[in-house]
Design a protein around this motif. Structure first.
Motif, PDB file in Angstrom:
ATOM      1  N   ALA A  28       4.120   0.856  -0.007  1.00  0.00           N
ATOM      2  CA  ALA A  28       4.042   1.658  -1.228  1.00  0.00           C
ATOM      3  C   ALA A  28       5.435   2.030  -1.736  1.00  0.00           C
ATOM      4  O   ALA A  28       5.707   1.990  -2.946  1.00  0.00           O
ATOM      5  N   ALA A  29       6.338   2.364  -0.789  1.00  0.00           N
ATOM      6  CA  ALA A  29       7.703   2.716  -1.188  1.00  0.00           C
ATOM      7  C   ALA A  29       8.418   1.513  -1.804  1.00  0.00           C
ATOM      8  O   ALA A  29       9.136   1.643  -2.803  1.00  0.00           O
ATOM      9  N   ALA A  30       8.210   0.333  -1.220  1.00  0.00           N
ATOM     10  CA  ALA A  30       8.831  -0.880  -1.746  1.00  0.00           C
ATOM     11  C   ALA A  30       8.336  -1.176  -3.152  1.00  0.00           C
ATOM     12  O   ALA A  30       9.105  -1.597  -4.031  1.00  0.00           O
ATOM     13  N   SER A  31       7.049  -0.961  -3.382  1.00  0.00           N
ATOM     14  CA  SER A  31       6.478  -1.207  -4.707  1.00  0.00           C
ATOM     15  C   SER A  31       7.145  -0.328  -5.758  1.00  0.00           C
ATOM     16  O   SER A  31       7.466  -0.791  -6.863  1.00  0.00           O
ATOM     17  N   ARG A  32       7.372   0.937  -5.414  1.00  0.00           N
ATOM     18  CA  ARG A  32       8.023   1.845  -6.364  1.00  0.00           C
ATOM     19  C   ARG A  32       9.499   1.487  -6.546  1.00  0.00           C
ATOM     20  O   ARG A  32      10.043   1.572  -7.652  1.00  0.00           O
TER      21      ARG A  32
ATOM     22  N   ARG B 166      18.973  -4.273  -0.776  1.00  0.00           N
ATOM     23  CA  ARG B 166      18.381  -4.866   0.424  1.00  0.00           C
ATOM     24  C   ARG B 166      16.944  -5.314   0.150  1.00  0.00           C
ATOM     25  O   ARG B 166      16.511  -6.380   0.587  1.00  0.00           O
ATOM     26  N   LEU B 167      16.222  -4.483  -0.591  1.00  0.00           N
ATOM     27  CA  LEU B 167      14.850  -4.847  -0.950  1.00  0.00           C
ATOM     28  C   LEU B 167      14.845  -6.102  -1.820  1.00  0.00           C
ATOM     29  O   LEU B 167      14.010  -6.998  -1.637  1.00  0.00           O
TER      30      LEU B 167
ATOM     31  N   GLY C  29      13.076  -9.679  -0.901  1.00  0.00           N
ATOM     32  CA  GLY C  29      11.992 -10.154  -1.739  1.00  0.00           C
ATOM     33  C   GLY C  29      12.234 -11.482  -2.416  1.00  0.00           C
ATOM     34  O   GLY C  29      11.307 -12.061  -2.990  1.00  0.00           O
ATOM     35  N   ARG C  30      13.476 -11.984  -2.348  1.00  0.00           N
ATOM     36  CA  ARG C  30      13.770 -13.239  -3.032  1.00  0.00           C
ATOM     37  C   ARG C  30      12.987 -14.402  -2.451  1.00  0.00           C
ATOM     38  O   ARG C  30      12.566 -15.304  -3.166  1.00  0.00           O
ATOM     39  N   GLY C  31      12.809 -14.382  -1.146  1.00  0.00           N
ATOM     40  CA  GLY C  31      12.115 -15.503  -0.505  1.00  0.00           C
ATOM     41  C   GLY C  31      10.677 -15.645  -0.949  1.00  0.00           C
ATOM     42  O   GLY C  31      10.160 -16.762  -1.092  1.00  0.00           O
ATOM     43  N   CYS C  32      10.022 -14.501  -1.183  1.00  0.00           N
ATOM     44  CA  CYS C  32       8.608 -14.562  -1.575  1.00  0.00           C
ATOM     45  C   CYS C  32       8.422 -14.517  -3.077  1.00  0.00           C
ATOM     46  O   CYS C  32       7.290 -14.560  -3.566  1.00  0.00           O
ATOM     47  N   GLY C  33       9.531 -14.370  -3.826  1.00  0.00           N
ATOM     48  CA  GLY C  33       9.443 -14.390  -5.281  1.00  0.00           C
ATOM     49  C   GLY C  33       8.941 -13.106  -5.901  1.00  0.00           C
ATOM     50  O   GLY C  33       8.617 -13.071  -7.081  1.00  0.00           O
ATOM     51  N   CYS C  34       8.873 -12.006  -5.111  1.00  0.00           N
ATOM     52  CA  CYS C  34       8.334 -10.757  -5.655  1.00  0.00           C
ATOM     53  C   CYS C  34       9.405  -9.887  -6.291  1.00  0.00           C
ATOM     54  O   CYS C  34       9.107  -8.865  -6.878  1.00  0.00           O
TER      55      CYS C  34
END
Length: 422
Positions: free
Chosen positions: A25-29, A83-84, A88-93
């Motif tokens: 949830a924190a990453a999403s925000r 860092r996030l 996230g680059r590997g998964c494209g998010c």
């Protein structure tokens, strides 16, 4: 900063929570902040704010609460977002950063890490010296999470006097006075003299480098364009003066704040070649001398040196080359100082001061946008840095080849935050 502050709690949860759901949830925000800081206009605005804030830090004009807030919350939150982004680059998010290192979140995070690694900043925050016990990571801004990121309760006030006040507007003593209160050991360390290296591992010092590792134009360069290893330096390194001054020293050789008059009083009558790098508020002044037993006076390099002394300013400015090599330092400095020869007189405003026993090359390093950028990198994100500098006169005629390093300089773990004003 106010907007970044609103994401700080999510960054803290992402760094410290063990619950997978809480971290997700924190990453999403926090991805919202990543997208925001990748916006070119926002990114450019924050870069300008950072450099202006760094200048205020140097002047000691910041309030303690604001400085503490920025160092313990704002800058670490930027690093957490970077860092996030990388994860996230590997998964494209998370969207990729622009290809230019000057326009993305990675640049902001690297700047933040470099600033937080400064000796005076770490003392202000009460941390150990930069690099002490820090693990090596794939990305240099990963180090922020080790001990410079928000400690427990960092989102709240640290003192009763601050309670009830906005963290963005709380008033207090200046950062400069706060740093001076950190203890006598730090104060003594900050006033350590920048001197010639006496032993391996010594920090904040200088020495004469090995010129034979520098590539210069060979005997037949005008025909085959082949470069060769230089012979040893023509000139002897006498003194290096690294100072902080807001009153620029334009003609170092005769200024009472310089060291040349004292060297002459000590009996050194040799011919000096002096380079005065004016990077206000920093100045680097290097003094070389012609050896009494010079073996090159009738060689091609000696012929070129004599011609150089007799040239006009315009002619000299087409001949003198500087070859820098950053061995250790902030990522931003390494990116901004490429290892290739530069005829600096063509790019920057310069003056030559000729005396009976010296020639001074005084270079205004902030007279161009590129020069101002290098100065900003050094003064705004400076921690320990090591650099080799070679000076070469460009051979443009057959009887001036092969070239040879005129003079060299090595700085070992120089720390601009330890300089005292002169």
């Amino acid at each position: 900063d106010d907007v970044i502050y609103t994401f700080a709690a999510y960054a803290q949860r992402l760094e410290r929570e063990t619950s997978r759901e809480v971290r997700r949830a924190a990453a999403s925000r926090l991805r919202v902040l990543v997208e925001l800081l990748e916006t070119p206009s926002v990114n450019a605005a924050l870069r300008r704010v950072n450099w202006a804030w760094a200048r205020d830090w140097e002047l000691g004009s910041l309030d303690q609460p604001e400085a503490r807030l920025r160092c313990r919350i704002i800058l670490p939150t930027i690093c957490a977002a970077a860092r996030l982004q990388r994860m996230g680059r590997g998964c494209g998010c998370v969207r990729r950063a622009p290809t230019s290192t000057e326009q993305g979140l990675e640049y902001l995070a690297a700047w933040a890490t470099d600033f937080l690694d400064r000796t005076d900043v770490r003392a202000f925050l009460g941390h150990a010296p930069a690099g002490a016990g820090l693990p090596t990571r794939h990305s240099q801004f990963d180090r922020v999470e080790c001990d410079a990121f928000m400690d427990d309760g960092a989102l709240s006030s640290d003192s009763d006097a601050d309670e009830g006040a906005s963290p963005r507007k709380a008033m207090g003593a200046s950062v400069g006075s706060m740093a001076r209160q950190q203890g006598g050991d730090f104060q003594d360390d900050c006033h350590a003299e920048f001197r010639r290296r006496e032993h391996e591992g010594q920090e904040h010092c200088w020495d004469m480098p090995d010129a034979t590792s520098t590539r210069v134009r060979g005997q037949n360069y005008l025909k085959d364009r082949i470069k060769v290893d230089s012979k040893s330096s023509m000139l002897e390194l006498v003194d290096v003066d690294l100072v902080k001054t807001f009153d620029e020293i334009e003609h170092y050789s005769v200024d009472f704040r310089g060291r040349v008059p004292a060297l002459r009083e000590q009996g050194d009558s040799r011919f000096y070649f002096i380079m005065n790098f004016r990077l206000t508020p920093i100045q680097l002044c290097v003094v070389w001398a012609v050896p009494k037993d010079a073996d090159w006076t009738s060689a091609p390099e000696g012929v070129l040196f004599q011609r150089f002394l007799a040239m006009t300013t315009e002619q000299r400015s087409t001949r003198l080359k500087v070859i820098p090599r950053v061995l250790e330092g902030p990522w931003l400095v390494k990116q901004g100082v490429p290892e290739r020869p530069g005829v600096v007189g063509k790019k920057l405003a310069c003056e030559y001061f000729m005396g009976p026993n010296h020639l001074e090359f005084s270079l205004n390093c902030i007279s161009s946008s590129a020069g101002r950028r290098i100065v900003s990198l050094l003064t705004g994100a400076a921690r320990h840095f090591s650099i080799d500098l070679s000076v070469v006169l460009e051979g443009q005629a057959q009887d001036e080849l092969p070239e040879r390093v005129l003079g060299g300089l090595s700085v070992y773990k120089g720390d601009l935050s330890r300089l005292t004003a002169r």
